[in-house]
Design a protein around this motif. Structure first.
Motif, PDB file in Angstrom:
ATOM      1  N   GLN A  54     -45.384 111.020  32.125  1.00 31.97           N
ATOM      2  CA  GLN A  54     -45.071 112.150  30.108  1.00 31.97           C
ATOM      3  C   GLN A  54     -43.185 112.988  30.299  1.00 31.97           C
ATOM      4  OE1 GLN A  54     -47.558 114.996  31.732  1.00 31.97           O
ATOM      5  NE2 GLN A  54     -49.633 114.530  30.588  1.00 31.97           N
ATOM      6  N   LYS A  55     -42.795 112.308  31.412  1.00 31.89           N
ATOM      7  CA  LYS A  55     -41.011 112.707  31.254  1.00 31.89           C
ATOM      8  C   LYS A  55     -40.455 110.612  30.367  1.00 31.89           C
ATOM      9  CE  LYS A  55     -40.458 115.308  34.844  1.00 31.89           C
ATOM     10  NZ  LYS A  55     -41.691 115.557  34.152  1.00 31.89           N
ATOM     11  N   ASN A  56     -41.498 109.970  30.325  1.00 32.43           N
ATOM     12  CA  ASN A  56     -41.270 108.836  29.214  1.00 32.43           C
ATOM     13  C   ASN A  56     -41.294 108.857  27.742  1.00 32.43           C
ATOM     14  OD1 ASN A  56     -40.232 106.607  30.849  1.00 32.43           O
ATOM     15  ND2 ASN A  56     -41.988 106.032  31.642  1.00 32.43           N
ATOM     16  N   TYR A  57     -39.775 108.520  27.071  1.00 32.45           N
ATOM     17  CA  TYR A  57     -40.474 108.721  25.643  1.00 32.45           C
ATOM     18  C   TYR A  57     -40.963 107.114  25.234  1.00 32.45           C
ATOM     19  CZ  TYR A  57     -39.471 109.658  20.595  1.00 32.45           C
ATOM     20  OH  TYR A  57     -40.278 109.475  19.366  1.00 32.45           O
ATOM     21  N   ALA A  58     -42.341 107.090  24.463  1.00 32.81           N
ATOM     22  CA  ALA A  58     -43.239 106.364  24.179  1.00 32.81           C
ATOM     23  C   ALA A  58     -43.164 105.502  23.101  1.00 32.81           C
ATOM     24  CB  ALA A  58     -43.905 105.969  24.875  1.00 32.81           C
ATOM     25  N   ILE A  59     -43.387 104.108  22.827  1.00 27.94           N
ATOM     26  CA  ILE A  59     -43.727 103.668  20.761  1.00 27.94           C
ATOM     27  C   ILE A  59     -44.726 104.981  20.569  1.00 27.94           C
ATOM     28  CG2 ILE A  59     -44.856 102.439  21.885  1.00 27.94           C
ATOM     29  CD1 ILE A  59     -42.984 102.028  18.892  1.00 27.94           C
ATOM     30  N   ASP A  60     -46.031 105.532  21.170  1.00 29.89           N
ATOM     31  CA  ASP A  60     -47.009 105.977  20.905  1.00 29.89           C
ATOM     32  C   ASP A  60     -45.891 107.621  20.900  1.00 29.89           C
ATOM     33  OD1 ASP A  60     -48.395 103.470  20.979  1.00 29.89           O
ATOM     34  OD2 ASP A  60     -49.137 103.338  22.188  1.00 29.89           O
ATOM     35  N   MET A  61     -45.467 108.163  20.891  1.00 27.29           N
ATOM     36  CA  MET A  61     -45.174 109.679  20.676  1.00 27.29           C
ATOM     37  C   MET A  61     -44.743 109.419  19.546  1.00 27.29           C
ATOM     38  SD  MET A  61     -44.290 109.848  24.982  1.00 27.29           S
ATOM     39  CE  MET A  61     -43.853 112.203  24.707  1.00 27.29           C
ATOM     40  N   GLY A  62     -43.944 108.885  18.880  1.00 28.79           N
ATOM     41  CA  GLY A  62     -42.991 109.504  17.608  1.00 28.79           C
ATOM     42  C   GLY A  62     -41.817 107.864  16.986  1.00 28.79           C
ATOM     43  N   VAL A  63     -40.859 108.522  16.413  1.00 25.35           N
ATOM     44  CA  VAL A  63     -40.242 107.453  15.898  1.00 25.35           C
ATOM     45  C   VAL A  63     -39.330 106.634  16.843  1.00 25.35           C
ATOM     46  CG1 VAL A  63     -37.752 107.047  14.233  1.00 25.35           C
ATOM     47  CG2 VAL A  63     -40.252 108.241  13.126  1.00 25.35           C
ATOM     48  N   TYR A  64     -39.260 105.846  16.913  1.00 23.10           N
ATOM     49  CA  TYR A  64     -38.343 104.763  17.508  1.00 23.10           C
ATOM     50  C   TYR A  64     -37.685 103.806  17.803  1.00 23.10           C
ATOM     51  CZ  TYR A  64     -38.730 102.784  22.355  1.00 23.10           C
ATOM     52  OH  TYR A  64     -38.046 102.194  23.545  1.00 23.10           O
ATOM     53  N   PRO A  65     -36.252 104.508  17.585  1.00 21.54           N
ATOM     54  CA  PRO A  65     -34.943 103.715  16.912  1.00 21.54           C
ATOM     55  C   PRO A  65     -34.767 101.966  16.833  1.00 21.54           C
ATOM     56  CG  PRO A  65     -34.033 105.904  17.544  1.00 21.54           C
ATOM     57  CD  PRO A  65     -35.833 105.586  17.827  1.00 21.54           C
ATOM     58  N   LEU A  66     -35.020 101.799  18.681  1.00 20.02           N
ATOM     59  CA  LEU A  66     -34.609 100.620  18.637  1.00 20.02           C
ATOM     60  C   LEU A  66     -35.634  99.898  18.530  1.00 20.02           C
ATOM     61  CD1 LEU A  66     -35.027 101.797  22.979  1.00 20.02           C
ATOM     62  CD2 LEU A  66     -32.469 101.360  21.276  1.00 20.02           C
ATOM     63  N   GLY A  67     -36.763  99.818  17.621  1.00 14.92           N
ATOM     64  CA  GLY A  67     -37.339  98.431  17.225  1.00 14.92           C
ATOM     65  C   GLY A  67     -38.194  97.775  17.838  1.00 14.92           C
ATOM     66  N   SER A  68     -38.338  96.317  17.217  1.00 19.34           N
ATOM     67  CA  SER A  68     -38.927  95.162  17.378  1.00 19.34           C
ATOM     68  C   SER A  68     -37.986  94.690  18.348  1.00 19.34           C
ATOM     69  CB  SER A  68     -39.022  94.465  16.114  1.00 19.34           C
ATOM     70  OG  SER A  68     -38.145  93.510  15.831  1.00 19.34           O
ATOM     71  N   CYS A  69     -37.006  95.051  18.203  1.00 16.51           N
ATOM     72  CA  CYS A  69     -36.759  94.368  19.878  1.00 16.51           C
ATOM     73  C   CYS A  69     -37.117  94.922  20.949  1.00 16.51           C
ATOM     74  CB  CYS A  69     -34.700  93.660  19.744  1.00 16.51           C
ATOM     75  SG  CYS A  69     -34.817  92.382  18.810  1.00 16.51           S
ATOM     76  N   THR A  70     -36.775  95.644  21.084  1.00 17.32           N
ATOM     77  CA  THR A  70     -37.570  96.985  21.921  1.00 17.32           C
ATOM     78  C   THR A  70     -38.854  97.086  22.107  1.00 17.32           C
ATOM     79  OG1 THR A  70     -35.238  98.313  22.547  1.00 17.32           O
ATOM     80  CG2 THR A  70     -37.492  98.560  23.545  1.00 17.32           C
ATOM     81  N   MET A  71     -39.405  97.295  21.278  1.00 19.46           N
ATOM     82  CA  MET A  71     -40.927  97.817  20.704  1.00 19.46           C
ATOM     83  C   MET A  71     -41.466  98.188  19.099  1.00 19.46           C
ATOM     84  SD  MET A  71     -43.559  97.109  23.075  1.00 19.46           S
ATOM     85  CE  MET A  71     -43.942  98.317  24.699  1.00 19.46           C
ATOM     86  N   LYS A  72     -42.542  97.416  18.993  1.00 13.16           N
ATOM     87  CA  LYS A  72     -42.693  98.140  17.982  1.00 13.16           C
ATOM     88  C   LYS A  72     -43.749  98.572  17.601  1.00 13.16           C
ATOM     89  CE  LYS A  72     -43.610  94.283  14.905  1.00 13.16           C
ATOM     90  NZ  LYS A  72     -43.604  92.915  13.951  1.00 13.16           N
TER      91      LYS A  72
END
Ligand SMILES: *Cc1c(COP(=O)(O)O)cnc(C)c1O
Length: 531
Positions: A89-107
């Motif tokens: 739960q300390k990890n930020y995740a694509i399923d938690m909100g806006v993720y500005p690292l994009g497709s190169c990390t994860m969309k």
């Protein structure tokens, strides 16, 4: 956890120590639990399972039998479950909100893909099953290959590489094989790579024994054509070029680049990691590309991270197709077969790159993604990704400094010009984003841009979520520029479970092994295990 964290604080040093650094008695912040290392939680002799005493057997270990305790932390099953759940739960995740690292990390990975990959008959496949029992799976690989060839306008594809970097290796090995066949392998030893190239490009070329020559960017963030032409000669094997490039820009002179490369007798390797921005709009084959890897886990949306899984099929031009590695999936009449040796194919395969046939789970997810979008949907995804990035760019360009003029492709790239003389750095800005509830964007890359901040929103963020993200960045930029907030920025993140870590020290002197903090007595089992 990084060593710059003082372990005398938090639970390791007892609740009292934790409380001294924290406004709460426990050191916890609401439901964010202050988490010790698992070794610090363990109690000697505690175990999560009841195992029967093993039967006495004769020791055949020739004196190598362990004499001390194994040194694993002693915990009950719920303690282990709770520890790892809290960590997760300390990890930020694509399923938690806006993720500005994009497709190169994860969309966003549509859940339909997961469902399809888990269908019995797909999820239960084994690569050593008799070919007669996996006809559908082979057809699935071929169907995906067909889509990849169609979307790129290329005649062939090697499906087995397991990631983008592995695909680069495959493509560059095919180029080396083609040069060898021409008798030019020993003469053409140079690979050109733009200064902004992803690190894997020069690494791949160097790993294959090529010498890498960097090509500078022009003031528009694109390859400098004159420098490229000056570097081309009879010693050049290939150029490795990313398009759209790592500055988030389309290489507008790409046709001219490809013509010049071919006129010099060299090959054009395109790094296709950013294919998400052009899929359905541009076919790399039409631009003169000889080979290009496609990161299925980026563009075609399969979950990855932490090292995998990925898949990096490589599309090949007619000149390189004969060198595609084994296995080839071939159809004879109505039946599929897996061609794995020289007699079985009409070509000169460069060998094998991987056990078995490639990443079947990724193939399935990618095909599911492609077919559920259709050709029109893929094109719209690319257009929406570019639109989102330009929306972010347009909404921030008056308070942050765009690295280059004009519209971008899938990424909005800013430099740290707007932070000049504020005492706030790119790193401080990124850490302050964490306090606002956002994972920072890609920072300090590409290297050609000073203090780079690279935002890739992708096609899948709702406009209202992007608007809040934009408002947060505007507020941070304005606070930074007010000239009075440097200290606040330097102290960020203030609300994260861990404050600012000494990242340089962590990189230079990583502590990779846990040791008991207070000097253990001689012969301490935990110390033995740690040593
Ligand atoms: C991600 C990426 C790669 C490497 O791909 P992997 O699948 O991570 O091996 C290469 N080039 C660019 C531009 C990338 O973004």
């Amino acid at each position: 956890m990084v060593q710059s964290l003082d372990r005398s604080q938090g639970r390791a040093g007892g609740i009292a120590a934790a409380a001294s650094d924290s406004p709460t008695f426990t050191g916890n912040r609401a439901l964010q639990i202050e988490e010790p290392l698992i070794f610090e939680m363990g109690q000697p002799g505690r175990c999560g399972v009841d195992l029967p005493e093993p039967p006495k057997v004769k020791d055949r270990l020739n004196g190598l039998k362990r004499t001390g305790e194994i040194g694993l932390p002693g915990l009950s099953e719920p303690q282990v479950v709770q520890h790892y759940t809290r960590l997760s739960q300390k990890n930020y995740a694509i399923d938690m909100g806006v993720y500005p690292l994009g497709s190169c990390t994860m969309k966003h990975n549509p859940r339909i893909n997961e469902k399809v990959a888990r269908l019995p008959g797909i999820g239960d496949l084994h690569p050593l099953q008799p070919v007669s029992t996996v006809q559908g799976a082979l057809e699935l690989i071929d169907r995906l290959a067909h889509w990849l060839k169609t979307l790129t306008g290329m005649p062939a594809v090697a499906m087995s590489p397991a990631a983008g970097a592995h695909g680069e290796m495959c493509g560059m090995m095919a180029i080396a094989a083609a040069l060898e066949a021409r008798g030019e392998r020993s003469k053409r030893r140079v690979v050109l790579a733009p200064e902004s190239a992803h690190g894997t490009n020069p690494a791949t070329a160097a790993a294959l024994g090529f010498t890498v020559k960097p090509i500078p960017a022009n003031e528009r963030g694109r390859v400098d054509l004159a420098s490229l032409k000056a570097a081309l000669g009879s010693d050049v094997a290939a150029i490795m070029l990313t398009n759209p490039n790592t500055c988030g820009l389309f290489e507008s002179e790409i046709v001219e680049i490809s013509r010049a490369v071919h006129e010099a007798g060299a090959f054009f390797y395109c790094d296709g990691a950013n294919f998400n921005a052009i899929v359905g709009r541009v076919r790399p084959g039409d631009l003169g590309v000889d080979c290009m890897h496609i990161n299925l886990h980026k563009t075609f949306s399969t979950p990855h991270g932490g090292g995998g899984p990925g898949a990096g099929p490589v599309v090949l031009s007619a000149a390189l197709a004969p060198y595609a590695p084994y296995p080839w999936i071939v159809k004879d009449g109505e039946k599929w077969r897996v061609a794995e040796d020289g007699a079985a194919v009409d070509g000169k395969p460069l060998g094998r790159l991987k056990a078995f046939h490639g990443q079947m789970g990724m193939f399935t997810r990618a095909l599911s993604y492609i077919m559920s979008h259709g050709a029109d949907g893929l094109k719209q995804a690319a257009e929406d990704a570019v639109l989102s990035a330009n929306y972010v760019m347009a909404a921030l360009k008056d308070v942050m400094t765009p690295a280059f003029e004009g519209p971008c492709m899938h990424e909005a790239l800013f430099d740290d010009g707007f932070l000049k003389d504020t005492g706030v750095s790119t790193l401080d800005f990124a850490k302050a984003m964490i306090d606002e509830g956002y994972h920072p964007m890609t920072m300090y890359f590409p290297l050609v841009v000073h203090g780079a901040m690279l935002i890739e929103p992708t096609e899948s963020q709702a406009k209202e979520d992007l608007d809040v993200f934009i408002a947060a960045l505007r507020s941070l930029a304005e606070r930074a520029k007010s000239g009075t907030a440097a200290e606040e920025f330097k102290a960020a993140p203030r609300f994260a479970p861990r404050r600012r870590l000494d990242e340089t020290l962590a990189a230079r002197k990583p502590v990779l092994r846990w040791r008991p903090s207070n000097n253990p007595p001689e012969g301490d089992p935990l110390k033995q295990a740690a040593d």
